[in-house]
Enzyme design. Sequence first.
Site, mmCIF file in Angstrom:
data_model
loop_
_atom_site.group_PDB
_atom_site.id
_atom_site.type_symbol
_atom_site.label_atom_id
_atom_site.label_comp_id
_atom_site.label_asym_id
_atom_site.label_seq_id
_atom_site.Cartn_x
_atom_site.Cartn_y
_atom_site.Cartn_z
ATOM 1 C CG ASN A 138 4.216 5.059 -5.118
ATOM 2 O OD1 ASN A 138 4.863 4.158 -4.594
ATOM 3 N ND2 ASN A 138 2.901 5.103 -5.069
ATOM 4 C CD GLU A 201 0.859 7.127 -3.343
ATOM 5 O OE1 GLU A 201 0.351 6.204 -4.015
ATOM 6 O OE2 GLU A 201 1.841 7.812 -3.744
ATOM 7 C CG ASP A 249 1.035 -10.962 4.314
ATOM 8 O OD1 ASP A 249 0.525 -9.896 4.694
ATOM 9 O OD2 ASP A 249 1.645 -11.071 3.246
#
Length: 428
Positions: A138, A201, A249
């Site tokens: 991953n 990925e 964020d």
Amino acid sequence: MREFLKTLENDFTIVTIDEQISTKYEVSKILKEHNNEVVIFNNIKESDMRIISGICNTREKIASSISSTVPEITQRIIQATENPTKIEKIESTGKSFKTSMKADLTKLPVPTFYKKDGGAYLTAGVIIAKDPETGVRNASIHRMLVKGKDRLGVRIVPRNLYTYYKKAEELDEPLEIAIAIGMNPATLLASCTSIPITADELEVANSFHNGEMKLIKCDTVDLEVPDCEILLEGQIIPHERDSEGPFVDLTDTYDVIRQEPVIHVEKMHYKDKPLYHAIMPAGNEHKLLQGLPQEPRIYRAVQNTVPTVKNVVLTEGGCCWLHAAISIQKQTPGDGKNVIMAALAAHPSLKHCVVVDEDIDIFNGDDIEYAIATRVKGDEDILIVPGARGSSLDPRATPDGTTTKVGVDATKLLDKKEKFERVSKTLD
């Protein structure tokens, strides 16, 4: 990344900063002034390394990295995720890097972006790990708070890496990881895609690179990583937690302090005159990398409901997370509302969704506003869904993300299409 930098030099504006700049607040102040440009800092006060930012802060740059146009990005991502390509080329760290040494994070020019931040944050680091049971690899991007010369706090949400870490923790073992910093935007984009936990990925990235991608074999962990400017090797320690945050964020607001896992970094490698990639929190690079890979998921769900969907965009004004605009070729009166319901279900964080006809350019905010202004009748075309699960990033939502969602059907009435014909479009 350096090969793509040549493309950036030819096709996009690059701002070069030669005066001495501090990583503490000064880098972020300059990046805020250049939200859509590539910026290279050549003289960092706290480090001999350079900083680069903005390599994928516009859709045009991302499109260029994956050999597509802006309207084709969604289809290009779908094509790559459905056709991952195995990677055959593997090199050693000695061939790929000039310097290899015991980890010392103080050598990296890691910015502290905002005054209330928990500290200096790695924001463009892609963590590569393997499932302890299946060995499936991953790659995913995570924010990491510098805690010392060889220690990082890492925010991990319950997805693939979290699953791997919990499996290792149950075995009372550390999870081996590598952190790649300074990669081609196509590789970064692939690391953010939503694919099954059984998929890789990096093989998606290899599809973006037309099968020409190479990997680097790590020295102290059993992992291979993409070509990058800086490589860190280490482990996520089982049963150990430390405070992580505050951090700005997507919504340009502070996320809370949490107890998160800890990474011990054992070794680091870097190229000659390395470029440390820093992503500005709440900047366009942050928004696009997190949100743009969700557009294919919405597209597929909408296509199952209304096959004549044309395109989907999570808008920059909506933080590439909370607002979607969807273009369709309307065939029946209920198509718009069906699209809204499918989109809200496909991307649970989505808060507001606008559906428009194919004559509206969904990459143009003025065009979307025009559709709302001229094709919406509030009591008939607005769908309100109270008490729905949304995004914890939304400041208006409750702490668990519960919010009210709104869908706007800004499509023409089929039985009166001539009334909505845009005369200026007939001049094209």
